[in-house]
Design an enzyme around this catalytic site. Structure first.
Site, short mmCIF file in Angstrom:
data_model
loop_
_atom_site.label_atom_id
_atom_site.label_comp_id
_atom_site.label_asym_id
_atom_site.label_seq_id
_atom_site.Cartn_x
_atom_site.Cartn_y
_atom_site.Cartn_z
N MET A 135 -11.47 -6.09 5.14
CA MET A 135 -10.64 -5.08 5.97
C MET A 135 -10.27 -5.62 7.22
SD MET A 135 -10.12 -2.48 3.98
CE MET A 135 -9.44 -1.71 5.37
N HIS A 138 -8.23 1.06 -4.25
CA HIS A 138 -9.15 0.77 -3.26
C HIS A 138 -10.02 2.13 -3.07
CE1 HIS A 138 -9.51 -0.28 1.60
NE2 HIS A 138 -10.47 0.03 0.99
N SER A 192 0.86 -1.29 -0.08
CA SER A 192 0.01 -0.13 -0.10
C SER A 192 0.79 1.26 -0.11
CB SER A 192 -1.12 -0.02 1.29
OG SER A 192 -1.28 1.23 1.56
N ASP A 240 -4.64 3.77 -2.16
CA ASP A 240 -5.70 3.84 -1.22
C ASP A 240 -6.30 5.17 -1.41
OD1 ASP A 240 -5.97 1.48 0.62
OD2 ASP A 240 -3.92 2.22 0.99
N MET A 258 -8.86 8.02 -0.41
CA MET A 258 -9.78 8.47 0.87
C MET A 258 -10.34 9.94 0.47
SD MET A 258 -7.56 6.92 3.77
CE MET A 258 -6.84 5.44 3.67
N MET A 309 -12.16 4.07 -0.98
CA MET A 309 -12.95 4.85 0.19
C MET A 309 -13.48 6.17 0.05
SD MET A 309 -9.87 2.97 2.62
CE MET A 309 -8.64 3.25 1.24
N HIS A 312 -0.92 -1.37 -4.26
CA HIS A 312 -2.17 -0.94 -3.75
C HIS A 312 -2.43 0.45 -3.44
CE1 HIS A 312 -5.71 -2.15 -1.32
NE2 HIS A 312 -5.41 -1.08 -0.42
N ASP A 345 -6.40 -6.67 4.04
CA ASP A 345 -5.85 -5.31 4.10
C ASP A 345 -5.99 -4.85 5.43
OD1 ASP A 345 -4.97 -2.49 3.48
OD2 ASP A 345 -6.80 -2.09 2.24
C1 DX5 Z 1 -6.23 1.47 5.44
C2 DX5 Z 1 -6.08 1.11 4.00
C3 DX5 Z 1 -4.81 0.29 4.05
C4 DX5 Z 1 -3.66 0.64 4.78
C5 DX5 Z 1 -2.80 -0.62 5.34
O1 DX5 Z 1 -7.70 2.13 5.06
O2 DX5 Z 1 -6.98 0.47 3.13
O3 DX5 Z 1 -4.54 -0.19 2.78
O4 DX5 Z 1 -2.80 1.45 4.02
O5 DX5 Z 1 -1.88 -0.11 5.86
P1 DX5 Z 1 -1.05 -0.88 7.00
O6 DX5 Z 1 -0.36 -2.21 6.25
O7 DX5 Z 1 0.12 -0.02 7.48
O8 DX5 Z 1 -2.17 -1.49 8.17
ZN ZN Z 2 -6.34 -0.35 1.45
#
Ligand code: DX5
Ligand code: ZN
Length: 225
Positions: free
Chosen positions: A139, A68, A9, A36, A38, A70, A34, A177
């Site tokens: 998750m 991903h 990620s 992310d 947000m 969110m 990956h 994840d």
């Molecule tokens: C959280 C993200 C993850 C996050 C994982 O909302 O979707 O992808 O980056 O990070 P680690 O591996 O540090 O928990």
């Molecule tokens: Zn993620």
């Protein structure tokens, strides 16, 4: 079961040097990127959008980009990510008013659809989507931040999701994840995951290649032989 995939990620990467960080982690043996997304609405944090995905493609990244989402709403941003070079696009069903429509939209844009279930979101969501998604992402932390502690109930949930995926007969990846580290990735693999997101465990380590290969050993189960 499909071959294991390690998907670092980039949330935990050095954003000032993102292209070099992604090159380094892929050269270290990672399979996917990956990504992310947000929005400070569906989750209480704000990260990156299609522009950054496109910039990675322009930089020369050829590996699959695992977006991903969110974000809420979902559909507005899907075509933008497809155009920006996303390979996979996964979303949280609570964030979409019409879940099946969103899955169809992702596929019609040329990407592979995935559904993401939060720690407290029941597997019942899979009842009517396993026929149409290519990936189920469980998750193991509440979405929004990297570096959180793995929530143990994800282990039993993975095993049940694996059973459902095997029973459905389609090739659907099972991704985990949140809080994935060297000391729990073996157990997570044994529970049925085949795709492993790890942010802080990889980008927080000094030697990406050593971390990725140690993770692969744990996944194969021969790390302690
Ligand atoms: C959280 C993200 C993850 C996050 C994982 O909302 O979707 O992808 O980056 O990070 P680690 O591996 O540090 O928990
Ligand atoms: Zn993620």
């Amino acid at each position: 079961m499909p071959a294991p995939v390690i998907a670092p990620s980039i949330l935990s990467a050095d954003f000032a040097r993102l292209g070099a960080e992604v090159d380094a982690v892929l050269a270290a043996g990672a399979d996917w990127v990956h990504f992310d997304v947000m929005d400070n609405h569906y989750v209480p944090n704000l990260t990156i959008g299609p522009l950054v995905c496109q910039a990675l493609r322009k930089h020369g990244v050829k590996a699959p980009i695992d977006v991903h989402l969110m974000v809420e709403p979902v559909d507005r941003i899907v075509p933008d990510f497809a155009e920006a070079g996303a390979t996979w696009i996964s979303f949280h069903p609570e964030a979409s008013r019409h879940v099946d429509r969103t899955i169809q939209l992702i596929r019609s844009c040329g990407c592979r659809p995935g559904i993401v279930l939060n720690p407290a979101t029941p597997l019942a969501w899979l009842d009517h989507v396993l026929e149409s998604v290519d990936l189920v992402l469980l998750m193991s932390v509440n979405p929004g931040f990297g570096g959180q502690q793995f929530i143990e109930s994800a282990i039993g949930k993975l095993a049940e999701a694996r059973r459902r995926i095997d029973a459905c007969g389609r090739e659907v990846r099972l991704e985990i994840d949140g809080g994935v580290k060297l000391d729990n990735i073996g157990r997570i693999a044994r529970a049925g995951a085949d795709t492993f997101v790890a942010g802080s465990a990889i980008f927080g380590s000094k030697d990406y290649a050593a971390t990725v290969s140690a993770m692969r050993k744990e996944i194969k189960g021969d790390a302690h032989l």
